[in-house]
Motif scaffolding. Structure first.
Motif, PDB file in Angstrom:
ATOM      1  N   ASP A   1      22.826  14.606  -4.930  1.00  0.00           N
ATOM      2  CA  ASP A   1      24.043  15.293  -5.334  1.00  0.00           C
ATOM      3  C   ASP A   1      24.238  15.200  -6.844  1.00  0.00           C
ATOM      4  O   ASP A   1      23.833  14.231  -7.487  1.00  0.00           O
ATOM      5  N   VAL A   2      24.873  16.223  -7.398  1.00  0.00           N
ATOM      6  CA  VAL A   2      25.183  16.268  -8.821  1.00  0.00           C
ATOM      7  C   VAL A   2      26.685  16.106  -8.987  1.00  0.00           C
ATOM      8  O   VAL A   2      27.475  16.733  -8.279  1.00  0.00           O
ATOM      9  N   HIS A   3      27.090  15.267  -9.927  1.00  0.00           N
ATOM     10  CA  HIS A   3      28.505  14.994 -10.156  1.00  0.00           C
ATOM     11  C   HIS A   3      28.878  15.415 -11.580  1.00  0.00           C
ATOM     12  O   HIS A   3      28.441  14.813 -12.554  1.00  0.00           O
ATOM     13  N   TRP A   4      29.721  16.445 -11.667  1.00  0.00           N
ATOM     14  CA  TRP A   4      30.130  16.993 -12.949  1.00  0.00           C
ATOM     15  C   TRP A   4      31.524  16.482 -13.342  1.00  0.00           C
ATOM     16  O   TRP A   4      32.413  16.357 -12.511  1.00  0.00           O
ATOM     17  N   GLY A   5      31.673  16.210 -14.632  1.00  0.00           N
ATOM     18  CA  GLY A   5      32.964  15.911 -15.222  1.00  0.00           C
ATOM     19  C   GLY A   5      33.007  16.491 -16.621  1.00  0.00           C
ATOM     20  O   GLY A   5      32.143  17.291 -17.007  1.00  0.00           O
ATOM     21  N   TYR A   6      33.988  16.093 -17.412  1.00  0.00           N
ATOM     22  CA  TYR A   6      34.135  16.633 -18.757  1.00  0.00           C
ATOM     23  C   TYR A   6      34.337  15.493 -19.749  1.00  0.00           C
ATOM     24  O   TYR A   6      35.050  14.523 -19.466  1.00  0.00           O
ATOM     25  N   ILE A   7      33.706  15.640 -20.922  1.00  0.00           N
ATOM     26  CA  ILE A   7      33.855  14.669 -22.002  1.00  0.00           C
ATOM     27  C   ILE A   7      34.426  15.364 -23.236  1.00  0.00           C
ATOM     28  O   ILE A   7      34.361  16.595 -23.361  1.00  0.00           O
ATOM     29  N   ASN A   8      34.971  14.545 -24.157  1.00  0.00           N
ATOM     30  CA  ASN A   8      35.395  15.080 -25.448  1.00  0.00           C
ATOM     31  C   ASN A   8      34.304  14.835 -26.485  1.00  0.00           C
ATOM     32  O   ASN A   8      33.217  14.339 -26.157  1.00  0.00           O
ATOM     33  N   LYS A   9      34.583  15.164 -27.729  1.00  0.00           N
ATOM     34  CA  LYS A   9      33.550  15.088 -28.758  1.00  0.00           C
ATOM     35  C   LYS A   9      33.240  13.656 -29.196  1.00  0.00           C
ATOM     36  O   LYS A   9      32.289  13.437 -29.960  1.00  0.00           O
ATOM     37  N   LYS A  10      34.001  12.700 -28.698  1.00  0.00           N
ATOM     38  CA  LYS A  10      33.674  11.297 -28.923  1.00  0.00           C
ATOM     39  C   LYS A  10      32.801  10.746 -27.797  1.00  0.00           C
ATOM     40  O   LYS A  10      32.400   9.582 -27.833  1.00  0.00           O
ATOM     41  N   GLY A  11      32.538  11.593 -26.829  1.00  0.00           N
ATOM     42  CA  GLY A  11      31.763  11.152 -25.675  1.00  0.00           C
ATOM     43  C   GLY A  11      32.594  10.458 -24.625  1.00  0.00           C
ATOM     44  O   GLY A  11      32.061   9.892 -23.667  1.00  0.00           O
ATOM     45  N   GLU A  12      33.922  10.495 -24.783  1.00  0.00           N
ATOM     46  CA  GLU A  12      34.811   9.842 -23.827  1.00  0.00           C
ATOM     47  C   GLU A  12      34.996  10.722 -22.590  1.00  0.00           C
ATOM     48  O   GLU A  12      35.128  11.944 -22.698  1.00  0.00           O
ATOM     49  N   GLN A  13      34.994  10.090 -21.422  1.00  0.00           N
ATOM     50  CA  GLN A  13      35.172  10.812 -20.173  1.00  0.00           C
ATOM     51  C   GLN A  13      36.641  11.190 -20.034  1.00  0.00           C
ATOM     52  O   GLN A  13      37.507  10.333 -19.864  1.00  0.00           O
ATOM     53  N   ILE A  14      36.950  12.478 -20.120  1.00  0.00           N
ATOM     54  CA  ILE A  14      38.319  12.969 -20.040  1.00  0.00           C
ATOM     55  C   ILE A  14      38.663  13.353 -18.606  1.00  0.00           C
ATOM     56  O   ILE A  14      39.762  13.089 -18.124  1.00  0.00           O
ATOM     57  N   ILE A  15      37.723  13.981 -17.936  1.00  0.00           N
ATOM     58  CA  ILE A  15      37.905  14.355 -16.528  1.00  0.00           C
ATOM     59  C   ILE A  15      36.758  13.731 -15.750  1.00  0.00           C
ATOM     60  O   ILE A  15      35.584  13.948 -16.075  1.00  0.00           O
ATOM     61  N   SER A  16      37.080  12.941 -14.768  1.00  0.00           N
ATOM     62  CA  SER A  16      36.081  12.135 -14.064  1.00  0.00           C
ATOM     63  C   SER A  16      35.049  13.017 -13.364  1.00  0.00           C
ATOM     64  O   SER A  16      35.345  14.148 -12.967  1.00  0.00           O
TER      65      SER A  16
END
Length: 414
Positions: free
Chosen positions: A319-334
């Protein structure tokens, strides 16, 4: 709306036309039982579905077919021309091509024939010029201006549309470029070329690519095995297999040619794949801004990038698990989604996995909150406040919804 309609919104045509619009379109084409009509973005029927065909829509003028013939109507459904043509196309530079008795010409916004219907073939206007061919000169092209004056007699085997004031042309087996006076800015010496974009055109000779500028000078030497267009002053180039980098318009190396895969900068960051097959982001200093730890990554959009990790070892069907990061590489959306698309106007299409091969789609905001809970078999991004979705029935139907998830129309059958 209470009744069910069979219809399709032809977004690809709309997007193509929007690139050349002078006036914003206010209607969407639909098809009801094989006939075309038009609705507004509130889902209200404006022009009843009585037309055989839909040929294009731009600048508030619509090309449609009726009883086997084509013509133009306005956004009120009023006829601009009679239905007398064998084929009509959308407007560019204030003119649209029409075909009658196997000959082509152009009409204006009022429906008047302003360039006689006498040519064997014409392309649409771009930058005030259109390629054409004459009787007995099939596959040999010249150029007209919007007054109908022949600027270049038919001599070219290939005559591309004009972009940024220049067109790529081919005689025999070599390409060159001309300006709008028909003057060559380069000799016919290239094997392959691209069109001008943001001041540069890619050119190739003997298997090597570089770029010319608007003066026809080889600004970037022909030294790369592949090139992509310059975008805001940067281009992805390839020296050899697994040797991708980014250069600027002075041919300075911005990102070293050391990457297996590389995309151009989006919001000052470029998705890069190193030899470990992992993806990260490099900045405009050519340095890793976000380390290559992801199995999948998309470019930044509205300050966020979708990234994903795959379960299991490489090559396994995990399975593939997608989330979103900001430009600092911080996980914003799990990373909790099976599918994640870029944000557009603060909304992204996502999906969760609800079975081995089953996905359920919905929409989130930039904080990861659902604005429309996952309930669709498939979904597309919003365009002018309307999105197409498929329901989860045994025989999925195509629906159109607004940003509140309100149903506008249901498509019984396409």
């Amino acid at each position: 709306m209470s009744r069910l309609l069979t219809f399709i919104i032809i977004l690809s045509t709309l997007l193509l036309n929007c690139q050349n619009e002078e006036k914003e379109n206010t209607l969407l084409p639909i098809s009801v039982n094989g006939n075309f009509g038009f609705i507004n973005y509130d889902g209200e029927m404006v022009i009843e579905p009585i037309y055989d065909d839909f040929e294009g829509y731009s600048n508030g003028i619509i090309g449609v077919g009726f009883n086997g013939k084509d013509g133009f109507i306005n956004e009120k459904g009023e006829e601009i021309t009679g239905f007398i043509y064998d084929r009509v196309r959308y407007f560019n530079d204030g003119l649209a091509s029409v075909r009658l008795n196997r000959k082509y010409g152009f009409v204006n916004f009022e429906g008047d024939v302003v360039i006689p219907i006498k040519y064997d073939f014409v392309f649409h206007f771009s930058n005030g010029m259109a390629a054409f061919s004459n009787v007995g000169q099939s596959r040999i092209y010249g150029y007209l201006n919007t007054k109908g004056d022949v600027i270049v007699e038919p001599i070219f085997n290939v005559a591309n549309s004009f972009y940024e004031g220049f067109a790529a042309v081919k005689v025999d087996d070599k390409f060159g470029f001309i300006n709008k006076k028909g003057e060559y800015i380069t000799e016919l010496v290239y094997d392959e070329v691209g069109d001008f974009f943001q001041g540069y055109a890619a050119v190739s000779k003997d298997g090597y690519w570089g770029f010319i500028d608007i003066d026809g000078n080889e600004k970037i030497p022909l030294q790369y095995s592949e090139v992509n267009p310059f975008i805001e002053g940067y281009a992805v180039v390839k020296a050899s297999y697994f040797k991708n980098g980014i250069i600027n318009t002075s041919n300075d190396t911005i990102v070293p040619l050391d990457f297996e895969e590389l995309e151009n900068f989006q919001e000052d960051m470029a998705v890069a794949t190193y030899y470990n097959k992992k993806k990260g982001f490099v900045d405009k200093k050519g340095k890793w801004a976000i380390s290559p730890v992801y199995d999948y990554a998309q470019g930044f959009r509205e300050g966020l990038a979708a990234v994903a990790m795959r379960e299991g070892k490489e090559g396994e069907d995990g399975d593939v698990h997608w989330g979103y990061i900001n430009k600092k590489g911080e996980q914003i959306i799990s990373p909790k989604f099976a599918v994640a698309q870029p944000f557009i106007d603060g909304i992204a299409v996502v999906a969760i996995k609800t079975g081995k091969y089953d996905y359920t789609y919905g929409y989130i905001d930039t904080k990861g909150n659902y604005i429309i809970e996952p309930r669709f078999f498939n979904a597309t991004p919003f365009f002018e406040g309307v999105a197409s979705v498929f329901d989860k029935n045994a025989n999925p139907k195509k629906n159109y919804i607004d940003k509140n998830g309100k149903l506008l129309y249901t498509v019984d059958k396409e």
